[in-house]
Structure formats: structure tokens, C-alpha cells
Design a protein around this motif. Sequence first.
Motif, PDB file in Angstrom:
ATOM      1  N   UNK A   1       0.664  -1.192  -0.018  1.00 50.85           N
ATOM      2  CA  UNK A   1       0.191   0.032  -0.101  1.00 50.85           C
ATOM      3  C   UNK A   1       0.973   1.223   0.020  1.00 50.85           C
ATOM      4  N   UNK A   2       0.237   2.290  -0.161  1.00 53.68           N
ATOM      5  CA  UNK A   2       0.849   3.713  -0.144  1.00 53.68           C
ATOM      6  C   UNK A   2       1.699   4.048   1.046  1.00 53.68           C
ATOM      7  N   UNK A   3       1.054   3.520   2.247  1.00 53.40           N
ATOM      8  CA  UNK A   3       1.591   3.929   3.595  1.00 53.40           C
ATOM      9  C   UNK A   3       1.104   2.687   4.473  1.00 53.40           C
ATOM     10  N   UNK A   4       1.829   2.429   5.613  1.00 53.80           N
ATOM     11  CA  UNK A   4       1.402   1.526   6.513  1.00 53.80           C
ATOM     12  C   UNK A   4       2.051   1.727   7.727  1.00 53.80           C
ATOM     13  N   UNK A   5       2.228   0.674   8.596  1.00 56.87           N
ATOM     14  CA  UNK A   5       2.917   0.520   9.903  1.00 56.87           C
ATOM     15  C   UNK A   5       2.311   1.957  10.689  1.00 56.87           C
ATOM     16  N   UNK A   6       1.148   2.181  10.908  1.00 59.29           N
ATOM     17  CA  UNK A   6       0.682   3.081  11.778  1.00 59.29           C
ATOM     18  C   UNK A   6      -0.072   4.340  10.872  1.00 59.29           C
ATOM     19  N   UNK A   7       0.313   4.179   9.744  1.00 61.26           N
ATOM     20  CA  UNK A   7      -0.303   5.327   8.840  1.00 61.26           C
ATOM     21  C   UNK A   7      -1.148   4.783   7.916  1.00 61.26           C
ATOM     22  N   UNK A   8      -2.434   5.407   7.501  1.00 62.51           N
ATOM     23  CA  UNK A   8      -3.095   4.782   6.390  1.00 62.51           C
ATOM     24  C   UNK A   8      -2.687   4.993   5.152  1.00 62.51           C
ATOM     25  N   UNK A   9      -3.039   4.185   4.103  1.00 60.21           N
ATOM     26  CA  UNK A   9      -2.417   4.248   2.738  1.00 60.21           C
ATOM     27  C   UNK A   9      -3.689   3.520   1.740  1.00 60.21           C
ATOM     28  N   UNK A  10      -3.534   3.622   0.861  1.00 56.73           N
ATOM     29  CA  UNK A  10      -4.379   2.967  -0.301  1.00 56.73           C
ATOM     30  C   UNK A  10      -3.690   1.949  -0.993  1.00 56.73           C
ATOM     31  N   UNK A  11      -4.313   0.801  -1.611  1.00 54.82           N
ATOM     32  CA  UNK A  11      -3.548  -0.119  -2.159  1.00 54.82           C
ATOM     33  C   UNK A  11      -4.576  -0.542  -3.444  1.00 54.82           C
ATOM     34  N   UNK A  12      -3.815  -1.080  -4.442  1.00 55.08           N
ATOM     35  CA  UNK A  12      -4.725  -1.377  -5.696  1.00 55.08           C
ATOM     36  C   UNK A  12      -3.495  -2.535  -6.474  1.00 55.08           C
ATOM     37  N   UNK A  13      -4.280  -3.726  -6.324  1.00 57.57           N
ATOM     38  CA  UNK A  13      -3.583  -5.016  -7.134  1.00 57.57           C
ATOM     39  C   UNK A  13      -4.389  -5.449  -8.236  1.00 57.57           C
ATOM     40  N   UNK A  14      -3.822  -5.973  -9.210  1.00 60.32           N
ATOM     41  CA  UNK A  14      -4.449  -6.563 -10.164  1.00 60.32           C
ATOM     42  C   UNK A  14      -4.512  -8.100 -10.110  1.00 60.32           C
ATOM     43  N   UNK A  15      -5.745  -8.482  -9.963  1.00 53.79           N
ATOM     44  CA  UNK A  15      -6.073  -9.998  -9.463  1.00 53.79           C
ATOM     45  C   UNK A  15      -5.727 -10.966 -10.705  1.00 53.79           C
ATOM     46  N   UNK A  16      -4.834 -11.538 -10.756  1.00 57.39           N
ATOM     47  CA  UNK A  16      -4.563 -12.543 -11.974  1.00 57.39           C
ATOM     48  C   UNK A  16      -4.812 -14.072 -11.296  1.00 57.39           C
ATOM     49  N   UNK A  17      -5.886 -14.369 -12.094  1.00 60.70           N
ATOM     50  CA  UNK A  17      -6.231 -15.920 -11.873  1.00 60.70           C
ATOM     51  C   UNK A  17      -5.887 -17.007 -12.589  1.00 60.70           C
ATOM     52  N   UNK A  18      -5.499 -18.081 -12.247  1.00 59.64           N
ATOM     53  CA  UNK A  18      -4.915 -19.362 -13.249  1.00 59.64           C
ATOM     54  C   UNK A  18      -5.792 -20.201 -13.558  1.00 59.64           C
ATOM     55  N   UNK A  19      -7.125 -19.796 -13.443  1.00 54.26           N
ATOM     56  CA  UNK A  19      -8.247 -20.982 -13.778  1.00 54.26           C
ATOM     57  C   UNK A  19      -9.389 -20.107 -14.468  1.00 54.26           C
ATOM     58  N   UNK A  20      -9.954 -20.401 -15.722  1.00 53.04           N
ATOM     59  CA  UNK A  20     -11.072 -19.765 -16.110  1.00 53.04           C
ATOM     60  C   UNK A  20     -12.237 -20.359 -15.406  1.00 53.04           C
ATOM     61  N   UNK A  21     -12.529 -19.734 -14.045  1.00 52.94           N
ATOM     62  CA  UNK A  21     -13.648 -20.343 -13.382  1.00 52.94           C
ATOM     63  C   UNK A  21     -14.980 -19.548 -13.283  1.00 52.94           C
ATOM     64  N   UNK A  22     -15.953 -20.169 -13.598  1.00 52.56           N
ATOM     65  CA  UNK A  22     -17.207 -19.323 -13.522  1.00 52.56           C
ATOM     66  C   UNK A  22     -18.101 -19.896 -12.175  1.00 52.56           C
ATOM     67  N   UNK A  23     -18.792 -18.943 -11.530  1.00 50.33           N
ATOM     68  CA  UNK A  23     -19.581 -19.415 -10.246  1.00 50.33           C
ATOM     69  C   UNK A  23     -19.284 -18.719  -9.061  1.00 50.33           C
ATOM     70  N   UNK A  24     -19.832 -19.091  -7.944  1.00 48.17           N
ATOM     71  CA  UNK A  24     -19.489 -18.480  -7.025  1.00 48.17           C
ATOM     72  C   UNK A  24     -17.941 -18.631  -6.357  1.00 48.17           C
ATOM     73  N   UNK A  25     -17.361 -17.839  -5.991  1.00 53.78           N
ATOM     74  CA  UNK A  25     -16.095 -18.048  -5.460  1.00 53.78           C
ATOM     75  C   UNK A  25     -16.027 -16.918  -3.966  1.00 53.78           C
ATOM     76  N   UNK A  26     -14.612 -16.709  -3.774  1.00 54.10           N
ATOM     77  CA  UNK A  26     -14.593 -16.002  -2.635  1.00 54.10           C
ATOM     78  C   UNK A  26     -13.131 -15.128  -2.842  1.00 54.10           C
ATOM     79  N   UNK A  27     -13.196 -13.844  -2.171  1.00 52.55           N
ATOM     80  CA  UNK A  27     -11.931 -13.088  -2.022  1.00 52.55           C
ATOM     81  C   UNK A  27     -11.434 -12.672  -0.529  1.00 52.55           C
ATOM     82  N   UNK A  28     -10.536 -13.324  -0.168  1.00 52.44           N
ATOM     83  CA  UNK A  28      -9.711 -13.202   1.316  1.00 52.44           C
ATOM     84  C   UNK A  28      -8.668 -12.098   1.190  1.00 52.44           C
ATOM     85  N   UNK A  29      -8.659 -11.231   2.138  1.00 51.54           N
ATOM     86  CA  UNK A  29      -7.507 -10.336   2.354  1.00 51.54           C
ATOM     87  C   UNK A  29      -6.868 -10.646   3.659  1.00 51.54           C
TER      88      UNK A  29
END
Length: 318
Positions: free
Chosen positions: A267-295
Motif C-alpha cells: 500500500x501507499x502507507x502502513x505501519x501506523x499510517x493509513x494508505x491505499x492499495x490497488x493490485x491486479x488479481x490474476x487468476x490461473x483458472x477460467x472459473x465461473x460461479x461463486x468464489x471468495x476473496x480473502x485479504x
Amino acid sequence: MATRRRRCTTSFHWRAFLLTVFAAAVLSCGTSNATNTASTSTTPNTSTTTTLHTASAAPETTAPTTLTVAPPPSLVVNVYWGGTVSNPTGTPERLLAGGRVVETASPATAALEALLDGPNELETEIGMFTSIPAETTLIDLTISDRLALVDLSAEFEQSSGSLDEFIRIGQVMFTLTQFEGVDAVSFRIDGTDRHTLGSHGIDVSNPLGRDDFESIRALILVERPYPGSSFQSGDAITGESNTFEANVEWVVTDADGRIIGEGVTIATDGSGTWGTYEVTGILDAETAGRGSLIVFDTSARDGSQINIVEFPIQLEGA
């Protein structure tokens, strides 16, 4: 005398004959003229016929113009609910983000109205909740000089626990401060400026921003995607965070819990300071249907996963 009489008779008949012939000739001439006249009058005139044909032709018709009214432009906004974050030491209540599609004419007003409508079925199913009383209505909203002034009905102050009342104020504040033109929020109730709110007298004498809600601010907040939204390889995962060394880790699983994508971003900041993050989620399977995101992030003390947020998404394959 008799002989003269015969000559006279003969002369008379001769003259009668001549008269008869003359009359026949006249009649013949007249009949011929009449026939020619009739023939001339009934012979079609080409130019006249063309003119009549043009005049009698069906007029050109123009298809009626169909007015297509374009739908109002729309925008995805966040609405903020209470929820739980998983840690080895417990599951504290924090503010988490849902999403709504609203018209862009007044996105901040539309976002607040969506917030007051409460969480949807999926959000409720995964444990998200609202602390805002159901009868609360939006009276007015003005934004000027990066300050939002929101006027809510008296139901907003319905008595509850102190944490619940603090969360409801935070829900409104987070929903409004997602917009670039808003840094802080002031409150009115039924048109009257307020310095405290709720049965616990929460101080709102100064405009409130996100830094005023440290105790209920998730250390990793995901704003895109949001619960139930579609996601495919190449889509972005975005939000804000305050983690050790600004690390934010992510995992995407399919309906069977198999990992089909994972990674880490800074992220743009951390360790006691708030920041923002952005990441491209590359998946290794062409899966359709319900899934989950975990951070989550990894504890510097013991390597365990902490500040875990998990919610369902709709995988769209390639």
C-alpha cells in the motif's frame, strides 16, 4: 300540256335527286368531322397522362421517428456496514464496504439513500449489518469546500449501545468521504445543527473524518470488488489499509475452496499510517460461479494471518 307536265316531273325528280346527293355529301362530311373530333378528344395526351399519374401516386411516407431515451448514466458506489474481521484474538466489529449502482446525477445523495435502505440479502447472510434505525430518512445534503453537511430525521438518534451509535455515525461518514470532494462530515437533525448525537452524546461539534474512527476502522478495507460483485482475471482489488510494512495479501478461491489466484501488494502507507492499495488479481483458472476473496496480512510476531476479511464474489471466467 301533258308532255310539259312530264318534263316538269322529270326535272323535279332530277332536282330532288341532286338535293339528295348534296345532302348525303353534307351529312357524310359532317359525320366525318364529328368522328374526327371525337377521335381527337379521346386520344390520350402523353404529358397529361404523366401528370395525372404523378398526382395520383401515393405520397412518400416517412417512418415515424422513434425517440430513444438513454438511461441515466450510472456509477458504482460503496455503502458501509458493520461487520467482523477475523483475528487470532477474536472477531472485532469494524466498518466494511458493500456496493451499489446509482445514477450519477447526485451520487452522494444516491449513496446515502442506498445506505438508509439497509444491507441486501447477501450482505446480511455473511454477517454485515446496519446500526442506522430503519425509519431514518435523509432530509438534505449539501457539499461545499470539501465538507458535507447532512441533515437526517430524528429517528437517527434512536437510543442504542455506545458502539452501535458510533458505528451508525461512521457508516454515514465513510459513505460520504468516499467521494473525492468530501474530506469530513457535519450533522444536522431535523434542520438543527448538532454538537452531540445519540443517547450517549457522541461529540460531533467538529466535522468528522475517517481518522476520527480509528476504533472501528478495518485495518484492511476492501472497496472493490464488493460482496456479490463480478470478478475475473485482470480485475483490480482496491481499498485502504494500515498494516505492518504496508503489506496486503490476497487470495481468490473457487466454490470448492481451491486457490485460483493469490498475491501480495504494498500500500501507499502502513505501519501506523493509513494508505491505499490497488493490485491486479490474476487468476490461473477460467472459473465461473461463486468464489471468495480473502485479504489479510501476516503477523510480524508469529507469522499468523491477521486482519482477515472474506466475502463471496461472482467469478466470471476469462
